[in-house]
Design a protein around this motif. Structure first.
Motif, PDB file in Angstrom:
ATOM      1  N   LEU A   7       0.904  -1.427   0.391  1.00 52.60           N
ATOM      2  CA  LEU A   7      -0.018   0.174   0.312  1.00 52.60           C
ATOM      3  C   LEU A   7       0.655   1.342   0.050  1.00 52.60           C
ATOM      4  O   LEU A   7      -0.043   2.870   0.007  1.00 52.60           O
ATOM      5  N   SER A   8       2.076   0.905   0.579  1.00 51.11           N
ATOM      6  CA  SER A   8       2.683   2.075   0.550  1.00 51.11           C
ATOM      7  C   SER A   8       3.158   2.785  -0.669  1.00 51.11           C
ATOM      8  O   SER A   8       3.610   2.221  -1.543  1.00 51.11           O
ATOM      9  N   ALA A   9       2.631   4.310  -0.741  1.00 53.80           N
ATOM     10  CA  ALA A   9       3.147   4.916  -2.069  1.00 53.80           C
ATOM     11  C   ALA A   9       4.117   4.947  -2.877  1.00 53.80           C
ATOM     12  O   ALA A   9       5.115   5.083  -3.747  1.00 53.80           O
ATOM     13  N   ASP A  10       5.402   5.088  -1.075  1.00 46.26           N
ATOM     14  CA  ASP A  10       6.927   4.438  -1.399  1.00 46.26           C
ATOM     15  C   ASP A  10       7.242   3.980  -2.826  1.00 46.26           C
ATOM     16  O   ASP A  10       8.381   4.017  -3.729  1.00 46.26           O
ATOM     17  N   MET A  11       6.491   2.838  -2.547  1.00 42.72           N
ATOM     18  CA  MET A  11       6.960   1.195  -2.920  1.00 42.72           C
ATOM     19  C   MET A  11       6.253   1.431  -4.371  1.00 42.72           C
ATOM     20  O   MET A  11       6.738   1.032  -5.518  1.00 42.72           O
ATOM     21  N   GLN A  27      18.452   4.218 -17.757  1.00 39.33           N
ATOM     22  CA  GLN A  27      19.750   3.589 -17.659  1.00 39.33           C
ATOM     23  C   GLN A  27      20.395   2.963 -15.794  1.00 39.33           C
ATOM     24  O   GLN A  27      20.899   2.145 -15.627  1.00 39.33           O
ATOM     25  N   MET A  28      20.053   3.995 -15.014  1.00 42.39           N
ATOM     26  CA  MET A  28      20.187   4.305 -13.822  1.00 42.39           C
ATOM     27  C   MET A  28      19.487   5.191 -12.865  1.00 42.39           C
ATOM     28  O   MET A  28      18.838   5.888 -13.646  1.00 42.39           O
ATOM     29  N   VAL A  29      19.042   4.205 -11.522  1.00 39.79           N
ATOM     30  CA  VAL A  29      17.754   5.089 -11.303  1.00 39.79           C
ATOM     31  C   VAL A  29      18.818   5.155  -9.809  1.00 39.79           C
ATOM     32  O   VAL A  29      19.131   4.689  -8.670  1.00 39.79           O
ATOM     33  N   LEU A  30      18.472   6.515  -8.940  1.00 40.25           N
ATOM     34  CA  LEU A  30      18.477   7.147  -7.320  1.00 40.25           C
ATOM     35  C   LEU A  30      17.231   6.734  -6.712  1.00 40.25           C
ATOM     36  O   LEU A  30      15.984   8.217  -7.610  1.00 40.25           O
ATOM     37  N   TYR A  31      17.020   6.200  -6.213  1.00 37.48           N
ATOM     38  CA  TYR A  31      15.730   5.879  -4.985  1.00 37.48           C
ATOM     39  C   TYR A  31      16.075   6.269  -3.679  1.00 37.48           C
ATOM     40  O   TYR A  31      16.609   5.553  -3.324  1.00 37.48           O
ATOM     41  N   THR A  32      15.734   7.054  -2.940  1.00 37.12           N
ATOM     42  CA  THR A  32      15.944   7.442  -1.627  1.00 37.12           C
ATOM     43  C   THR A  32      14.379   7.211  -0.612  1.00 37.12           C
ATOM     44  O   THR A  32      13.335   7.142  -0.983  1.00 37.12           O
ATOM     45  N   PHE A  33      14.252   6.058   0.527  1.00 37.06           N
ATOM     46  CA  PHE A  33      12.983   5.505   1.002  1.00 37.06           C
ATOM     47  C   PHE A  33      13.211   4.089   2.958  1.00 37.06           C
ATOM     48  O   PHE A  33      15.064   5.007   2.476  1.00 37.06           O
ATOM     49  N   ASN A  34      12.562   4.310   2.780  1.00 38.88           N
ATOM     50  CA  ASN A  34      12.468   4.116   4.040  1.00 38.88           C
ATOM     51  C   ASN A  34      13.200   3.069   4.599  1.00 38.88           C
ATOM     52  O   ASN A  34      13.531   2.549   3.816  1.00 38.88           O
ATOM     53  N   LYS A  35      13.995   2.896   5.419  1.00 36.89           N
ATOM     54  CA  LYS A  35      15.026   1.862   5.903  1.00 36.89           C
ATOM     55  C   LYS A  35      14.552  -0.280   6.381  1.00 36.89           C
ATOM     56  O   LYS A  35      14.184  -0.652   6.392  1.00 36.89           O
ATOM     57  N   ARG A  36      12.669   1.261   6.068  1.00 33.90           N
ATOM     58  CA  ARG A  36      11.845  -0.625   7.002  1.00 33.90           C
ATOM     59  C   ARG A  36      11.276  -1.029   5.549  1.00 33.90           C
ATOM     60  O   ARG A  36      10.542  -3.208   6.497  1.00 33.90           O
ATOM     61  N   TYR A  37      11.304  -0.930   4.700  1.00 31.30           N
ATOM     62  CA  TYR A  37      11.479  -1.703   3.576  1.00 31.30           C
ATOM     63  C   TYR A  37      12.592  -1.726   2.674  1.00 31.30           C
ATOM     64  O   TYR A  37      12.683  -2.568   1.683  1.00 31.30           O
ATOM     65  N   GLU A  38      13.427  -2.075   3.319  1.00 24.82           N
ATOM     66  CA  GLU A  38      14.963  -2.389   2.878  1.00 24.82           C
ATOM     67  C   GLU A  38      15.178  -3.552   3.057  1.00 24.82           C
ATOM     68  O   GLU A  38      15.252  -4.643   1.342  1.00 24.82           O
ATOM     69  N   SER A  39      14.593  -4.726   3.517  1.00 20.97           N
ATOM     70  CA  SER A  39      14.175  -5.950   2.709  1.00 20.97           C
ATOM     71  C   SER A  39      13.564  -6.500   1.895  1.00 20.97           C
ATOM     72  O   SER A  39      14.093  -7.622   0.874  1.00 20.97           O
ATOM     73  N   VAL A  57      20.879   6.983   4.649  1.00 24.81           N
ATOM     74  CA  VAL A  57      20.839   8.440   4.730  1.00 24.81           C
ATOM     75  C   VAL A  57      19.966   8.972   5.812  1.00 24.81           C
ATOM     76  O   VAL A  57      19.298   8.786   6.236  1.00 24.81           O
ATOM     77  N   GLY A  58      20.953   9.570   6.957  1.00 23.48           N
ATOM     78  CA  GLY A  58      20.772   9.428   7.917  1.00 23.48           C
ATOM     79  C   GLY A  58      20.371   8.317   9.202  1.00 23.48           C
ATOM     80  O   GLY A  58      20.555   7.147   8.506  1.00 23.48           O
ATOM     81  N   GLU A  59      19.436   8.348   9.567  1.00 23.51           N
ATOM     82  CA  GLU A  59      18.555   7.451  10.538  1.00 23.51           C
ATOM     83  C   GLU A  59      17.759   7.039   9.934  1.00 23.51           C
ATOM     84  O   GLU A  59      17.718   5.177  10.643  1.00 23.51           O
ATOM     85  N   THR A  60      17.134   6.994   9.314  1.00 21.35           N
ATOM     86  CA  THR A  60      15.652   6.134   8.743  1.00 21.35           C
ATOM     87  C   THR A  60      15.431   6.023   7.676  1.00 21.35           C
ATOM     88  O   THR A  60      14.521   5.437   6.699  1.00 21.35           O
ATOM     89  N   CYS A  61      16.594   6.613   6.483  1.00 22.69           N
ATOM     90  CA  CYS A  61      16.451   6.133   5.120  1.00 22.69           C
ATOM     91  C   CYS A  61      17.398   5.760   4.664  1.00 22.69           C
ATOM     92  O   CYS A  61      18.887   6.179   4.728  1.00 22.69           O
ATOM     93  N   LEU A  62      17.406   4.984   3.248  1.00 26.17           N
ATOM     94  CA  LEU A  62      18.723   4.562   2.680  1.00 26.17           C
ATOM     95  C   LEU A  62      18.403   5.195   0.929  1.00 26.17           C
ATOM     96  O   LEU A  62      17.424   5.588   0.333  1.00 26.17           O
ATOM     97  N   ASN A  63      19.260   5.290   0.032  1.00 25.12           N
ATOM     98  CA  ASN A  63      19.365   5.805  -0.752  1.00 25.12           C
ATOM     99  C   ASN A  63      19.432   4.707  -1.712  1.00 25.12           C
ATOM    100  O   ASN A  63      20.782   3.600  -0.783  1.00 25.12           O
ATOM    101  N   LEU A  64      19.223   4.470  -2.706  1.00 23.79           N
ATOM    102  CA  LEU A  64      19.185   3.435  -3.699  1.00 23.79           C
ATOM    103  C   LEU A  64      20.031   3.627  -4.791  1.00 23.79           C
ATOM    104  O   LEU A  64      18.979   4.005  -5.628  1.00 23.79           O
ATOM    105  N   PHE A  65      20.585   3.006  -5.374  1.00 25.52           N
ATOM    106  CA  PHE A  65      20.994   3.197  -6.832  1.00 25.52           C
ATOM    107  C   PHE A  65      20.888   2.111  -7.264  1.00 25.52           C
ATOM    108  O   PHE A  65      21.905   1.084  -6.924  1.00 25.52           O
ATOM    109  N   PHE A  66      20.054   2.095  -8.397  1.00 25.74           N
ATOM    110  CA  PHE A  66      19.956   0.585  -9.380  1.00 25.74           C
ATOM    111  C   PHE A  66      20.023   1.118 -11.032  1.00 25.74           C
ATOM    112  O   PHE A  66      19.840   1.711 -10.744  1.00 25.74           O
ATOM    113  N   GLY A  67      20.984   0.083 -11.637  1.00 25.64           N
ATOM    114  CA  GLY A  67      20.665   0.431 -12.536  1.00 25.64           C
ATOM    115  C   GLY A  67      21.845  -0.300 -13.665  1.00 25.64           C
ATOM    116  O   GLY A  67      22.060  -1.889 -12.795  1.00 25.64           O
ATOM    117  N   ARG A  68      22.098   0.086 -14.623  1.00 24.77           N
ATOM    118  CA  ARG A  68      23.476  -0.819 -15.782  1.00 24.77           C
ATOM    119  C   ARG A  68      24.645  -1.514 -14.552  1.00 24.77           C
ATOM    120  O   ARG A  68      24.934   0.327 -14.004  1.00 24.77           O
TER     121      ARG A  68
END
Length: 120
Positions: A7-11, A27-39, A57-68
Motif C-alpha cells: 500500500l505504500s506510495a513509496d513502493m 540507465q540508472m535510478v536513485l531512489y531514497t526510501f525508509n529503511k523499514r522497506y530495505e529487505s 541517509v541519516g537514521e531512517t532512510c537509504l539511497n538506492l542506486f540501481f541500474g546498469r
C-alpha cells in the motif's frame, strides 16, 4: 510481501522506477526510501536480477542506486560520501548519469562552483 509494503506510495514509486529501467527509459535510478522497506526492496530487485547499491541517509532512510552495472561501477568510484558532500563536479556527473536535464545540471554546477569561489 506484507500489506503495508503493497500500500505504500513509496513502493509504488519504486515499481515505476523499475518499470522505466526495464523499458530502457533510464540507465540508472536513485531512489531514497525508509529503511523499514530495505529487505523487501532488495528482494524485489534480486528477483528481477537488477544490480543495486545502497547508501545510508541519516537514521531512517537509504539511497538506492540501481541500474546498469557499468553505471553502478562508476557510482562506487564517485559517490564515496553523502550526496550533500559531493563536489560540484561529482554532483554534475551524478545528475548526468541519472538522466537529469543537462541544461539544468549546467546551471546547478555553475551556481555551486561560483558559491564555492566566493567562499574561498
Amino acid at each position: 510481501m506484507d500489506t503495508e509494503m503493497m500500500l505504500s506510495a513509496d513502493m509504488k514509486v519504486l515499481m515505476n522506477h523499475i518499470y522505466e529501467f526495464k523499458k530502457g527509459v533510464r540507465q540508472m535510478v536513485l531512489y531514497t526510501f525508509n529503511k523499514r522497506y530495505e529487505s523487501s526492496v532488495k528482494a524485489r530487485l534480486d528477483r528481477q536480477n537488477i544490480p543495486y547499491l545502497t547508501q545510508p541517509v541519516g537514521e531512517t532512510c537509504l539511497n538506492l542506486f540501481f541500474g546498469r552495472q557499468e553505471c553502478l561501477n562508476a557510482i562506487q568510484l564517485i559517490v564515496t560520501k553523502p550526496l550533500n558532500k559531493l563536489t560540484p563536479e561529482e554532483d554534475f556527473i551524478l545528475g548526468a548519469m541519472l538522466g537529469y536535464d543537462i541544461r539544468v545540471q549546467c546551471e546547478r554546477y555553475c551556481e555551486r562552483k561560483c558559491r564555492l569561489c566566493r567562499q574561498a
